[in-house]
Design a protein around this motif. Structure first.
Motif, PDB file in Angstrom:
ATOM      1  N   PRO A  87       0.801  -1.227   0.000  1.00  0.00           N
ATOM      2  CA  PRO A  87       0.000   0.000   0.000  1.00  0.00           C
ATOM      3  C   PRO A  87       0.833   1.276   0.000  1.00  0.00           C
ATOM      4  O   PRO A  87       0.434   2.273  -0.615  1.00  0.00           O
ATOM      5  N   ASP A  88       1.997   1.270   0.677  1.00  0.00           N
ATOM      6  CA  ASP A  88       2.753   2.521   0.784  1.00  0.00           C
ATOM      7  C   ASP A  88       4.182   2.438   0.273  1.00  0.00           C
ATOM      8  O   ASP A  88       4.976   3.337   0.500  1.00  0.00           O
ATOM      9  N   LYS A  89       4.540   1.347  -0.384  1.00  0.00           N
ATOM     10  CA  LYS A  89       5.882   1.252  -0.973  1.00  0.00           C
ATOM     11  C   LYS A  89       5.931   0.135  -2.007  1.00  0.00           C
ATOM     12  O   LYS A  89       5.080  -0.768  -2.004  1.00  0.00           O
ATOM     13  N   LEU A  90       6.919   0.253  -2.853  1.00  0.00           N
ATOM     14  CA  LEU A  90       7.166  -0.790  -3.854  1.00  0.00           C
ATOM     15  C   LEU A  90       8.442  -1.509  -3.438  1.00  0.00           C
ATOM     16  O   LEU A  90       9.440  -0.859  -3.111  1.00  0.00           O
ATOM     17  N   LEU A  91       8.418  -2.841  -3.445  1.00  0.00           N
ATOM     18  CA  LEU A  91       9.634  -3.583  -3.134  1.00  0.00           C
ATOM     19  C   LEU A  91      10.264  -4.107  -4.419  1.00  0.00           C
ATOM     20  O   LEU A  91       9.578  -4.693  -5.257  1.00  0.00           O
ATOM     21  N   ALA A  92      11.572  -3.866  -4.556  1.00  0.00           N
ATOM     22  CA  ALA A  92      12.347  -4.509  -5.624  1.00  0.00           C
ATOM     23  C   ALA A  92      12.948  -5.768  -5.018  1.00  0.00           C
ATOM     24  O   ALA A  92      13.664  -5.703  -4.015  1.00  0.00           O
ATOM     25  N   LEU A  93      12.635  -6.917  -5.624  1.00  0.00           N
ATOM     26  CA  LEU A  93      12.962  -8.202  -5.016  1.00  0.00           C
ATOM     27  C   LEU A  93      14.152  -8.872  -5.701  1.00  0.00           C
ATOM     28  O   LEU A  93      14.296  -8.804  -6.930  1.00  0.00           O
ATOM     29  N   TRP A  94      14.945  -9.508  -4.864  1.00  0.00           N
ATOM     30  CA  TRP A  94      16.097 -10.307  -5.334  1.00  0.00           C
ATOM     31  C   TRP A  94      16.303 -11.407  -4.317  1.00  0.00           C
ATOM     32  O   TRP A  94      16.419 -11.125  -3.127  1.00  0.00           O
ATOM     33  N   GLU A  95      16.324 -12.658  -4.757  1.00  0.00           N
ATOM     34  CA  GLU A  95      16.099 -13.764  -3.818  1.00  0.00           C
ATOM     35  C   GLU A  95      17.221 -14.020  -2.825  1.00  0.00           C
ATOM     36  O   GLU A  95      17.030 -14.770  -1.869  1.00  0.00           O
ATOM     37  N   GLY A  96      18.384 -13.398  -3.022  1.00  0.00           N
ATOM     38  CA  GLY A  96      19.511 -13.691  -2.142  1.00  0.00           C
ATOM     39  C   GLY A  96      19.643 -12.783  -0.932  1.00  0.00           C
ATOM     40  O   GLY A  96      20.577 -12.931  -0.147  1.00  0.00           O
ATOM     41  N   ASP A  97      18.722 -11.821  -0.771  1.00  0.00           N
ATOM     42  CA  ASP A  97      18.968 -10.785   0.243  1.00  0.00           C
ATOM     43  C   ASP A  97      17.645 -10.091   0.593  1.00  0.00           C
ATOM     44  O   ASP A  97      16.577 -10.441   0.067  1.00  0.00           O
ATOM     45  N   ASN A  98      17.737  -9.069   1.430  1.00  0.00           N
ATOM     46  CA  ASN A  98      16.569  -8.236   1.729  1.00  0.00           C
ATOM     47  C   ASN A  98      16.054  -7.572   0.451  1.00  0.00           C
ATOM     48  O   ASN A  98      16.828  -7.313  -0.473  1.00  0.00           O
ATOM     49  N   PRO A  99      14.778  -7.236   0.430  1.00  0.00           N
ATOM     50  CA  PRO A  99      14.284  -6.401  -0.680  1.00  0.00           C
ATOM     51  C   PRO A  99      14.699  -4.943  -0.488  1.00  0.00           C
ATOM     52  O   PRO A  99      15.149  -4.561   0.594  1.00  0.00           O
ATOM     53  N   HIS A 100      14.558  -4.150  -1.555  1.00  0.00           N
ATOM     54  CA  HIS A 100      14.737  -2.697  -1.467  1.00  0.00           C
ATOM     55  C   HIS A 100      13.367  -2.041  -1.574  1.00  0.00           C
ATOM     56  O   HIS A 100      12.539  -2.457  -2.398  1.00  0.00           O
ATOM     57  N   ALA A 101      13.144  -1.017  -0.760  1.00  0.00           N
ATOM     58  CA  ALA A 101      11.885  -0.270  -0.819  1.00  0.00           C
ATOM     59  C   ALA A 101      12.064   0.965  -1.696  1.00  0.00           C
ATOM     60  O   ALA A 101      13.099   1.639  -1.643  1.00  0.00           O
ATOM     61  N   LEU A 102      11.042   1.229  -2.521  1.00  0.00           N
ATOM     62  CA  LEU A 102      11.052   2.392  -3.418  1.00  0.00           C
ATOM     63  C   LEU A 102       9.738   3.147  -3.264  1.00  0.00           C
ATOM     64  O   LEU A 102       8.718   2.569  -2.864  1.00  0.00           O
ATOM     65  N   ASP A 103       9.761   4.407  -3.649  1.00  0.00           N
ATOM     66  CA  ASP A 103       8.554   5.215  -3.672  1.00  0.00           C
ATOM     67  C   ASP A 103       7.670   4.762  -4.844  1.00  0.00           C
ATOM     68  O   ASP A 103       8.144   4.658  -5.979  1.00  0.00           O
ATOM     69  N   LYS A 137      11.893   6.470  -6.477  1.00  0.00           N
ATOM     70  CA  LYS A 137      13.117   6.778  -5.717  1.00  0.00           C
ATOM     71  C   LYS A 137      13.390   5.621  -4.749  1.00  0.00           C
ATOM     72  O   LYS A 137      12.489   5.126  -4.084  1.00  0.00           O
ATOM     73  N   THR A 138      14.651   5.200  -4.703  1.00  0.00           N
ATOM     74  CA  THR A 138      15.024   4.087  -3.810  1.00  0.00           C
ATOM     75  C   THR A 138      15.198   4.608  -2.388  1.00  0.00           C
ATOM     76  O   THR A 138      15.983   5.524  -2.155  1.00  0.00           O
ATOM     77  N   TRP A 139      14.454   4.015  -1.468  1.00  0.00           N
ATOM     78  CA  TRP A 139      14.605   4.393  -0.052  1.00  0.00           C
ATOM     79  C   TRP A 139      15.690   3.576   0.629  1.00  0.00           C
ATOM     80  O   TRP A 139      16.308   4.027   1.573  1.00  0.00           O
ATOM     81  N   GLY A 140      15.878   2.323   0.190  1.00  0.00           N
ATOM     82  CA  GLY A 140      16.933   1.496   0.773  1.00  0.00           C
ATOM     83  C   GLY A 140      16.443   0.105   1.116  1.00  0.00           C
ATOM     84  O   GLY A 140      15.302  -0.256   0.852  1.00  0.00           O
ATOM     85  N   ARG A 141      17.344  -0.699   1.687  1.00  0.00           N
ATOM     86  CA  ARG A 141      16.978  -2.066   2.067  1.00  0.00           C
ATOM     87  C   ARG A 141      15.871  -2.038   3.110  1.00  0.00           C
ATOM     88  O   ARG A 141      15.800  -1.122   3.920  1.00  0.00           O
ATOM     89  N   ASP A 142      15.024  -3.062   3.077  1.00  0.00           N
ATOM     90  CA  ASP A 142      13.876  -3.077   3.977  1.00  0.00           C
ATOM     91  C   ASP A 142      13.776  -4.462   4.618  1.00  0.00           C
ATOM     92  O   ASP A 142      13.667  -5.467   3.915  1.00  0.00           O
ATOM     93  N   GLU A 143      13.808  -4.494   5.941  1.00  0.00           N
ATOM     94  CA  GLU A 143      13.738  -5.786   6.644  1.00  0.00           C
ATOM     95  C   GLU A 143      12.303  -6.227   6.902  1.00  0.00           C
ATOM     96  O   GLU A 143      12.073  -7.318   7.440  1.00  0.00           O
ATOM     97  N   LEU A 144      11.345  -5.419   6.551  1.00  0.00           N
ATOM     98  CA  LEU A 144       9.920  -5.760   6.710  1.00  0.00           C
ATOM     99  C   LEU A 144       9.598  -6.214   8.137  1.00  0.00           C
ATOM    100  O   LEU A 144       8.695  -7.023   8.357  1.00  0.00           O
ATOM    101  N   GLY A 145      10.354  -5.713   9.074  1.00  0.00           N
ATOM    102  CA  GLY A 145      10.087  -6.033  10.479  1.00  0.00           C
ATOM    103  C   GLY A 145      10.486  -7.451  10.872  1.00  0.00           C
ATOM    104  O   GLY A 145      10.119  -7.899  11.966  1.00  0.00           O
TER     105      GLY A 145
END
Ligand SMILES: [Fe+2]
Length: 494
Positions: free
Chosen positions: A133-149, A154-162
């Motif tokens: 709802p409030d971010k787009l995740l760029a996914l790559w299976e070996g690591d955390n996703p990245h959150a984008l606007d 715009k890339t906000w950075g790695r996201d641990e999703l809690g």
């Protein structure tokens, strides 16, 4: 046994990957033909490797390219496009240095051997997207996703999703339940024996529950299945031989071995508790992707899978990065029936003997039956020309599998076992067909695909009526510059 056909001249698809793709800012897209349907309102997001070279050095595998996200937004005022690279730390560092610095799935880090330890694998953020709802995740299976606007990319950075602490991986194939909003996903953590981590999130993406199970060795698991109340994992008989990689002599991809004697192992989880219900083994195959999964009235789990005989597909995908492929790796659509309580496969049958990939199910049907499957499929060479002997057609089909990319998209109707195809014509390459539902009737909708046209070296967005792929597209939109063939996307309703 595998035959390798002779390399030929470069095919048109190679032009799209020859140069790093250029970003473009938010741009109104010209309507090339037709009309944007009034019910088509929302955004297509797509991800894929867009830069396969830096400082004159090519990456080792198609999977190593830096991810760039395309957003195509459909509004009452027309359509816009926006295309931006995911600004990972590795991407920014390599851009500043104007050279490749890191290793990746199919390449060791350039430079002295100690770079294998100093420059660990770069998160390429290039495989898929998840629109929350409030971010787009760029996914790559070996690591955390990245959150984008969602709007500006715009890339906000790695996201641990809690819950993805210490770099826990989050695969590129999450499954969303349209009714409950729950999101399921997994990640494989390496080790002497890998760990399969299973995650359950709420509709915002926040991880609420986790489970883990140890696997045998380090396998490659790219996708999984949500089927009714179950989550099902098929572990193909590919295992990492870790030594050459650990001493810096080989990369991850080249250290993966096909070991068919291991068979395909499967694990069935209860999606409520994330507890293991059963595990078992069946015949060997390799898959990247599953179509739909569901539980039939008898309680059996039914799974659609795009299946390969072996792991030669990895070699083909490696060759893509060179601009010329020659390894045949045919994949076809199959269905597997299994008893989830006993952990037994009860039937395996081929649904479609045509080279295909990227099976897509409308989001509101994921985990349930009663849905067609949309796919990328191989063009049948010269199928409209004068009849030719079967052997000639067979030969040209084989050659096309090893040297070409998918030239058509299709809809497979499970009720009637019929395939409806949209062949886009010579040197045109459609990407994974994304289903965009009508707002008030999600069983009606459109298929949106991004097409690279090798004849004009341009990219376009094509929209088809999802029930009439054999008719002309309802509209075509021009993109400002080439968007190379990529992997996965999603549709976010307005
Ligand atoms: Fe994938």
């Amino acid at each position: 046994m595998h035959t390798t056909s002779k390399p030929s001249r470069q095919k048109s698809w190679a032009k799209a990957l020859a140069q790093p793709a250029a970003e473009f800012p938010l741009t109104p897209l010209p309507l090339l033909c037709g009309q944007i349907p009034a019910g088509l309102r929302g955004t297509l997001y797509r991800n894929g490797p867009a830069r396969l070279e830096r400082g004159g050095v090519r990456v080792g595998h198609w999977f190593d390219g830096d991810g760039a996200i395309l957003a195509v937004n459909f509004t009452d005022a027309g359509a816009t496009g926006l295309y931006r690279y995911v600004q990972t730390d590795g991407y920014k560092e390599e851009a500043a240095a104007d050279q490749l610095l890191y290793g990746n799935y199919g390449m060791t880090a350039p430079g002295p051997i100690w770079n294998q330890w100093l420059k660990p694998i770069k998160n390429a953020a290039n495989t898929s997207v998840l629109a929350l709802p409030d971010k787009l995740l760029a996914l790559w299976e070996g690591d955390n996703p990245h959150a984008l606007d969602l709007e500006t990319l715009k890339t906000w950075g790695r996201d641990e999703l809690g819950g993805l602490n210490e770099g826990l991986p989050y695969s590129a194939h999450p499954k969303c339940d349209a009714q409950t909003g729950e999101i399921f996903n997994f990640g494989i953590s390496p080790g002497l024996n890998a760990t399969l981590n299973v995650y359950k999130s709420d509709r915002t993406g926040k991880i609420k529950q986790k489970a883990k199970v140890q696997l045998e060795g380090v396998p490659l698991v790219h996708d999984f299945v949500m089927a009714g109340q179950y989550l099902v994992f098929f572990v193909p008989p590919v295992r990492l031989n870790p030594l050459p990689m650990l001493v810096g002599l080989s990369n991850y991809s080249d250290s993966l071995q096909w070991q068919p004697s291991q068979g395909t192992q499967f694990l069935v989880f209860d999606r409520e508790t994330l507890s293991l219900v059963s595990r078992g083994e069946t015949e060997p195959w390799y898959q990247w992707h599953f179509g739909n999964g569901y539980v039939d009235p008898s309680g059996a789990v039914i799974v659609d899978v795009v299946r390969y005989e072996d792991f030669q597909t990895n070699q083909y995908l490696k060759e893509v990065a060179t601009g010329q492929t020659h390894t045949p790796a045919k994949s076809t659509l199959w269905q597997v029936h299994l008893d989830p309580k006993l952990g037994k496969v009860t039937a395996i049958q081929q649904l479609l003997d045509r080279h295909c990939e990227f099976p897509v199910v409308p989001q509101h049907r994921v985990g349930q039956g009663l849905s067609p499957t949309y796919l990328s499929v191989q063009s049948i060479p010269n199928k409209d020309l004068a009849p030719c002997p079967d052997s000639t057609l067979h030969q040209s089909t084989e050659e096309s599998i090893s040297q070409e990319m998918f030239g058509a998209i299709a809809r497979f109707d499970h009720q009637t076992d019929t395939l409806t195809t949209a062949d886009l014509g010579d040197s045109r390459y459609p990407m994974e067909p994304i289903y965009a539902p009508e707002a008030h009737n999600p069983d009606r909708g459109w298929i949106v695909t991004v097409v690279y046209d090798g004849n004009s070296d341009t990219s376009e967005v094509w929209v088809f009526d999802s029930d009439h792929l054999d008719e002309e597209p309802v509209c075509r939109l021009g993109l400002p510059s080439v968007v190379p063939m990529g992997f996965h996307g999603t549709w976010k309703a307005a």
